[in-house]
Design a protein around this motif. Structure first.
Motif, PDB file in Angstrom:
ATOM      1  N   ILE A   3      43.880  55.257  30.935  1.00 57.79           N
ATOM      2  CA  ILE A   3      43.906  53.951  31.596  1.00 57.79           C
ATOM      3  C   ILE A   3      42.576  53.269  31.310  1.00 57.79           C
ATOM      4  O   ILE A   3      41.515  53.879  31.447  1.00 57.79           O
ATOM      5  CB  ILE A   3      44.098  54.083  33.119  1.00 57.79           C
ATOM      6  N   TYR A   5      40.671  48.940  30.771  1.00 61.64           N
ATOM      7  CA  TYR A   5      40.803  47.485  30.864  1.00 61.64           C
ATOM      8  C   TYR A   5      41.085  46.911  29.476  1.00 61.64           C
ATOM      9  O   TYR A   5      40.980  47.613  28.471  1.00 61.64           O
ATOM     10  CB  TYR A   5      39.532  46.880  31.469  1.00 61.64           C
ATOM     11  N   TRP A  45      45.048  46.344  33.670  1.00 59.28           N
ATOM     12  CA  TRP A  45      45.042  47.805  33.739  1.00 59.28           C
ATOM     13  C   TRP A  45      46.069  48.281  32.733  1.00 59.28           C
ATOM     14  O   TRP A  45      47.270  48.057  32.905  1.00 59.28           O
ATOM     15  CB  TRP A  45      45.361  48.264  35.160  1.00 59.28           C
ATOM     16  N   LEU A 105      49.315  52.533  37.741  1.00 57.34           N
ATOM     17  CA  LEU A 105      48.501  51.359  37.404  1.00 57.34           C
ATOM     18  C   LEU A 105      48.339  50.436  38.609  1.00 57.34           C
ATOM     19  O   LEU A 105      47.251  49.895  38.835  1.00 57.34           O
ATOM     20  CB  LEU A 105      49.110  50.601  36.222  1.00 57.34           C
ATOM     21  N   LYS A 108      45.715  51.825  40.771  1.00 59.02           N
ATOM     22  CA  LYS A 108      44.382  51.572  40.202  1.00 59.02           C
ATOM     23  C   LYS A 108      43.963  50.128  40.498  1.00 59.02           C
ATOM     24  O   LYS A 108      42.814  49.873  40.883  1.00 59.02           O
ATOM     25  CB  LYS A 108      44.395  51.846  38.701  1.00 59.02           C
ATOM     26  N   ALA A 109      44.880  49.165  40.346  1.00 56.65           N
ATOM     27  CA  ALA A 109      44.579  47.767  40.657  1.00 56.65           C
ATOM     28  C   ALA A 109      44.239  47.610  42.135  1.00 56.65           C
ATOM     29  O   ALA A 109      43.294  46.899  42.499  1.00 56.65           O
ATOM     30  CB  ALA A 109      45.764  46.871  40.279  1.00 56.65           C
ATOM     31  N   ASP A 112      40.770  49.099  42.756  1.00 54.45           N
ATOM     32  CA  ASP A 112      39.727  48.205  42.243  1.00 54.45           C
ATOM     33  C   ASP A 112      39.542  47.009  43.167  1.00 54.45           C
ATOM     34  O   ASP A 112      38.414  46.617  43.479  1.00 54.45           O
ATOM     35  CB  ASP A 112      40.059  47.725  40.832  1.00 54.45           C
TER      36      ASP A 112
END
Length: 161
Positions: A3, A5, A45, A105, A108-109, A112
């Motif tokens: 994973i 950016y 992501w 994902l 993860k978003a 963040d």
């Protein structure tokens, strides 16, 4: 699986995956992805299986609390210090679906956005995906009148911290 950016070199892969996941009226073009990556590549992501992009989530940050059609078309509306992380697309290649990649994902978003002290995240989805996004903590606010992207009825979903 890796994973990371987005960088400009990812644009062809992003547009190819998008074309497999959305009909033409709803899919972002390579030019739109190039503009998005230029403005907010750190809010993409991407999940790679080796050198193959298999899934991605993206969206910019804004102080606007609701997702609108203009946001899809105008990457310059991104405000890095904005309150809300918008999610414009959640894509996984058909052959890789039902393995939890998109959920990973999205998590993860979410992590963040939380670490960046946002108020939360907002996305829109079709009726058939409301239950999926709810499993990730998003609350259905009903069909929105602020987005008819691709001439589709979209549910606005919100996760508030």
């Amino acid at each position: 699986m890796t994973i990371r950016y987005a960088v400009p070199a990812d644009v062809p892969a992003l547009s190819a995956v998008e074309a497999e996941c959305f009909p033409p009226a709803e899919a972002a073009t390579a030019a739109e992805f190039a503009e998005r990556v230029a403005h907010y590549g750190n809010h993409f992501w991407l999940m790679y299986d080796g050198d193959k992009l298999i899934s991605f989530v993206d969206g910019f940050v804004t102080d606007d609390a609701d997702l609108t059609d203009e946001m899809y078309e105008n990457a310059a509306m991104h405000s890095e210090n904005g309150a809300w992380q918008m999610i414009f697309c959640v894509n996984t290649l058909p052959a890789y679906r039902r393995h939890g990649y998109a959920g990973e994902l999205l998590q993860k978003a979410i992590a963040d956005a939380k670490a960046q002290d946002r108020k939360g995240l907002v996305l829109t989805c079709k009726d058939r995906l409301v239950h999926y996004d709810a499993k990730c903590g998003f609350v259905d606010e009903g069909v929105t009148d602020k987005s008819t992207h691709g001439n589709v009825a979209w549910h606005q979903m919100r996760l508030t911290f």
